[in-house]
Design a protein around this motif. Structure first.
Motif, PDB file in Angstrom:
ATOM      1  N   PHE A   1      -0.710   5.884  -3.506  1.00  0.00           N
ATOM      2  CA  PHE A   1      -0.653   7.015  -4.434  1.00  0.00           C
ATOM      3  C   PHE A   1       0.342   6.687  -5.544  1.00  0.00           C
ATOM      4  CE2 PHE A   1      -1.340   8.977  -0.169  1.00  0.00           C
ATOM      5  CZ  PHE A   1      -2.660   9.378  -0.363  1.00  0.00           C
ATOM      6  N   VAL A   2       0.117   7.279  -6.718  1.00  0.00           N
ATOM      7  CA  VAL A   2       1.014   7.095  -7.858  1.00  0.00           C
ATOM      8  C   VAL A   2       1.514   8.472  -8.298  1.00  0.00           C
ATOM      9  CG1 VAL A   2       1.236   6.270 -10.232  1.00  0.00           C
ATOM     10  CG2 VAL A   2      -0.231   5.037  -8.618  1.00  0.00           C
ATOM     11  N   TRP A   3       2.843   8.631  -8.361  1.00  0.00           N
ATOM     12  CA  TRP A   3       3.454   9.891  -8.752  1.00  0.00           C
ATOM     13  C   TRP A   3       4.374   9.698  -9.949  1.00  0.00           C
ATOM     14  CZ3 TRP A   3       4.040  14.888  -6.159  1.00  0.00           C
ATOM     15  CH2 TRP A   3       3.117  15.077  -5.130  1.00  0.00           C
ATOM     16  N   CYS A   4       4.585  10.790 -10.670  1.00  0.00           N
ATOM     17  CA  CYS A   4       5.560  10.786 -11.754  1.00  0.00           C
ATOM     18  C   CYS A   4       6.358  12.082 -11.677  1.00  0.00           C
ATOM     19  CB  CYS A   4       4.867  10.675 -13.107  1.00  0.00           C
ATOM     20  SG  CYS A   4       6.005  10.433 -14.489  1.00  0.00           S
ATOM     21  N   ALA A   5       7.664  11.980 -11.890  1.00  0.00           N
ATOM     22  CA  ALA A   5       8.533  13.152 -11.842  1.00  0.00           C
ATOM     23  C   ALA A   5       9.512  13.094 -13.001  1.00  0.00           C
ATOM     24  CB  ALA A   5       9.298  13.213 -10.517  1.00  0.00           C
ATOM     25  N   GLY A   6       9.736  14.228 -13.631  1.00  0.00           N
ATOM     26  CA  GLY A   6      10.669  14.262 -14.744  1.00  0.00           C
ATOM     27  C   GLY A   6      11.410  15.582 -14.807  1.00  0.00           C
ATOM     28  N   TYR A   7      12.609  15.526 -15.380  1.00  0.00           N
ATOM     29  CA  TYR A   7      13.453  16.712 -15.510  1.00  0.00           C
ATOM     30  C   TYR A   7      13.684  17.008 -16.986  1.00  0.00           C
ATOM     31  CZ  TYR A   7      17.988  19.168 -15.706  1.00  0.00           C
ATOM     32  OH  TYR A   7      19.010  20.016 -16.009  1.00  0.00           O
ATOM     33  N   SER A   8      13.450  18.269 -17.393  1.00  0.00           N
ATOM     34  CA  SER A   8      13.658  18.746 -18.759  1.00  0.00           C
ATOM     35  C   SER A   8      12.800  17.940 -19.742  1.00  0.00           C
ATOM     36  CB  SER A   8      15.157  18.675 -19.106  1.00  0.00           C
ATOM     37  OG  SER A   8      15.436  19.370 -20.291  1.00  0.00           O
ATOM     38  N   PHE A   9      13.397  17.255 -20.698  1.00  0.00           N
ATOM     39  CA  PHE A   9      12.636  16.404 -21.621  1.00  0.00           C
ATOM     40  C   PHE A   9      11.767  15.415 -20.841  1.00  0.00           C
ATOM     41  CE2 PHE A   9      12.546  12.339 -23.965  1.00  0.00           C
ATOM     42  CZ  PHE A   9      11.964  12.729 -25.163  1.00  0.00           C
ATOM     43  N   GLY A  10      12.295  14.911 -19.738  1.00  0.00           N
ATOM     44  CA  GLY A  10      11.529  13.987 -18.904  1.00  0.00           C
ATOM     45  C   GLY A  10      10.306  14.644 -18.293  1.00  0.00           C
ATOM     46  N   ALA A  11      10.371  15.958 -18.038  1.00  0.00           N
ATOM     47  CA  ALA A  11       9.197  16.677 -17.529  1.00  0.00           C
ATOM     48  C   ALA A  11       8.121  16.757 -18.596  1.00  0.00           C
ATOM     49  CB  ALA A  11       9.601  18.079 -17.084  1.00  0.00           C
ATOM     50  N   TRP A  12       8.518  16.973 -19.840  1.00  0.00           N
ATOM     51  CA  TRP A  12       7.566  17.013 -20.958  1.00  0.00           C
ATOM     52  C   TRP A  12       6.877  15.661 -21.113  1.00  0.00           C
ATOM     53  CZ3 TRP A  12       8.401  15.302 -26.382  1.00  0.00           C
ATOM     54  CH2 TRP A  12       7.365  15.710 -27.223  1.00  0.00           C
ATOM     55  N   ILE A  13       7.650  14.574 -21.015  1.00  0.00           N
ATOM     56  CA  ILE A  13       7.062  13.233 -21.088  1.00  0.00           C
ATOM     57  C   ILE A  13       6.137  13.000 -19.894  1.00  0.00           C
ATOM     58  CG2 ILE A  13       7.539  10.755 -21.116  1.00  0.00           C
ATOM     59  CD1 ILE A  13       8.305  12.133 -23.704  1.00  0.00           C
TER      60      ILE A  13
ATOM     61  N   GLY B   1       0.790  -1.221   0.000  1.00  0.00           N
ATOM     62  CA  GLY B   1       0.000   0.000   0.000  1.00  0.00           C
ATOM     63  C   GLY B   1       0.822   1.272   0.000  1.00  0.00           C
ATOM     64  N   ALA B   2       2.155   1.172   0.014  1.00  0.00           N
ATOM     65  CA  ALA B   2       3.002   2.365  -0.028  1.00  0.00           C
ATOM     66  C   ALA B   2       2.843   3.062  -1.383  1.00  0.00           C
ATOM     67  CB  ALA B   2       4.464   1.989   0.198  1.00  0.00           C
ATOM     68  N   PRO B   3       3.087   4.367  -1.448  1.00  0.00           N
ATOM     69  CA  PRO B   3       3.014   5.062  -2.741  1.00  0.00           C
ATOM     70  C   PRO B   3       4.155   4.657  -3.650  1.00  0.00           C
ATOM     71  CG  PRO B   3       3.842   6.538  -1.044  1.00  0.00           C
ATOM     72  CD  PRO B   3       3.430   5.281  -0.342  1.00  0.00           C
ATOM     73  N   ILE B   4       4.004   4.913  -4.945  1.00  0.00           N
ATOM     74  CA  ILE B   4       5.056   4.614  -5.917  1.00  0.00           C
ATOM     75  C   ILE B   4       5.320   5.858  -6.769  1.00  0.00           C
ATOM     76  CG2 ILE B   4       4.564   2.149  -5.991  1.00  0.00           C
ATOM     77  CD1 ILE B   4       3.140   2.601  -8.670  1.00  0.00           C
ATOM     78  N   ALA B   5       6.527   5.926  -7.327  1.00  0.00           N
ATOM     79  CA  ALA B   5       6.899   7.066  -8.166  1.00  0.00           C
ATOM     80  C   ALA B   5       7.772   6.595  -9.322  1.00  0.00           C
ATOM     81  CB  ALA B   5       7.625   8.127  -7.356  1.00  0.00           C
ATOM     82  N   LEU B   6       7.542   7.195 -10.486  1.00  0.00           N
ATOM     83  CA  LEU B   6       8.343   6.949 -11.681  1.00  0.00           C
ATOM     84  C   LEU B   6       9.125   8.215 -11.987  1.00  0.00           C
ATOM     85  CD1 LEU B   6       8.958   5.078 -14.155  1.00  0.00           C
ATOM     86  CD2 LEU B   6       7.036   6.213 -15.311  1.00  0.00           C
ATOM     87  N   VAL B   7      10.440   8.077 -12.248  1.00  0.00           N
ATOM     88  CA  VAL B   7      11.305   9.224 -12.518  1.00  0.00           C
ATOM     89  C   VAL B   7      11.825   9.143 -13.949  1.00  0.00           C
ATOM     90  CG1 VAL B   7      13.441  10.411 -11.867  1.00  0.00           C
ATOM     91  CG2 VAL B   7      11.964   9.432 -10.087  1.00  0.00           C
ATOM     92  N   LEU B   8      11.705  10.256 -14.687  1.00  0.00           N
ATOM     93  CA  LEU B   8      12.078  10.298 -16.109  1.00  0.00           C
ATOM     94  C   LEU B   8      13.238  11.258 -16.345  1.00  0.00           C
ATOM     95  CD1 LEU B   8       8.444  10.409 -17.548  1.00  0.00           C
ATOM     96  CD2 LEU B   8       9.908   8.413 -17.218  1.00  0.00           C
ATOM     97  N   HIS B   9      14.173  10.832 -17.181  1.00  0.00           N
ATOM     98  CA  HIS B   9      15.431  11.562 -17.362  1.00  0.00           C
ATOM     99  C   HIS B   9      15.369  12.589 -18.500  1.00  0.00           C
ATOM    100  CE1 HIS B   9      16.558   9.376 -21.026  1.00  0.00           C
ATOM    101  NE2 HIS B   9      16.339   8.221 -20.417  1.00  0.00           N
ATOM    102  N   PRO B  10      16.401  13.462 -18.602  1.00  0.00           N
ATOM    103  CA  PRO B  10      16.446  14.487 -19.647  1.00  0.00           C
ATOM    104  C   PRO B  10      16.625  13.902 -21.054  1.00  0.00           C
ATOM    105  CG  PRO B  10      17.915  15.041 -17.832  1.00  0.00           C
ATOM    106  CD  PRO B  10      17.492  13.620 -17.628  1.00  0.00           C
TER     107      PRO B  10
END
Length: 252
Positions: free
Chosen positions: A101-113, A24-33
């Motif tokens: 909870f489900v989160w997504c985080a991205g930096y630069s190009f990864g933020a656009w995705i 039941g813990a939250p999860i997060a996906l991280v996307l690169h530049p």
């Protein structure tokens, strides 16, 4: 943290993964530049975002999009990279037990995705978009944005400057009840040189606040359902009692 090889839509996908510490813990996906600018899952900001979520008890995953590192395939102008992100999120959800909870985080190009992924995946509860390249990409596809999140950039960013972000956001609509927050870091460029500690601190503060708010919202919703359920039982009991009275009148 474990090294993963995921069978993706364009071949294998190289990833790093930390399991949720509990069910039941939250999860997060991280996307690169951007891959064409040397962006990989080993980017310092991608790593620090990963660690920030990990420290908060999230199950978290970062990966190399197609053609990067040991991931197979070739760069696909963002189309294939979005497909990779959606596939990896599916894979991650299948490895976890009912994430809270489900989160997504991205930096630069990864933020656009990241922002595009929101429109495909309604289960995403929150997002961090770090320096989305608003002078290259339009954000009008957020119509409406289905989740609350934070867009943050550097004051001296030439790719995602505050004015570019504000201009892009004028075309964005947001679903009722959701909020896109904006923040800027004084003196920071697109790479946040000398400002990464401040960047991660702002991201962490936002995530911490959202976790508290979302937990409160879930408890309030659960309490509302409980009260409604009890009211329905009471109403049904009253109806049954009334029917019994009617039966007794008929017998007289």
């Amino acid at each position: 943290m474990a090294e993963l090889i995921i069978p993706g839509p364009a071949g294998r996908i190289e990833a790093r993964y930390t399991e949720p510490p509990q069910e039941g813990a939250p999860i997060a996906l991280v996307l690169h530049p951007h891959p064409r600018a040397g962006g990989t899952m080993q980017d310092p900001i991608a790593i620090r975002l990963y660690q920030m979520f990990e420290q908060r008890g999230f199950g978290v995953l970062r990966f190399n999009t197609r053609g990067v590192g040991r991931s197979q395939g070739v760069y696909d102008q963002g189309v294939g990279e979005l497909e990779d992100a959606a596939y990896v999120l599916d894979y991650m959800e299948n490895m976890t037990e009912s994430p809270r909870f489900v989160w997504c985080a991205g930096y630069s190009f990864g933020a656009w995705i990241t922002l595009q992924l929101l429109m495909r995946r309604p289960e995403i509860d929150g997002f961090l978009a770090i320096a989305p390249p608003c002078n290259h990409y339009d954000l009008a596809f957020l119509a409406p944005c289905p989740a609350s999140g934070l867009i943050i950039s550097g004051e001296n960013d030439k790719i995602s400057g505050p004015k570019d972000v504000e201009r892009a956001l004028t075309k964005v609509r947001v679903q009722k009840g959701e909020v896109i927050e904006r923040d800027s870091i004084a003196g920071a460029n697109h790479f946040f040189q000398g400002k990464q500690d401040e960047l991660i601190a702002k991201c962490a503060a936002y995530v911490d606040r959202r976790l508290i708010e979302d937990e409160q919202k879930l408890r309030a919703e659960a309490e509302t359902k409980k009260v409604r359920g009890q009211a329905a039982i009471t109403d049904q009991s009253d109806d049954d009692a009334g029917e019994d009275d009617d039966d007794g009148d008929d017998e007289d």
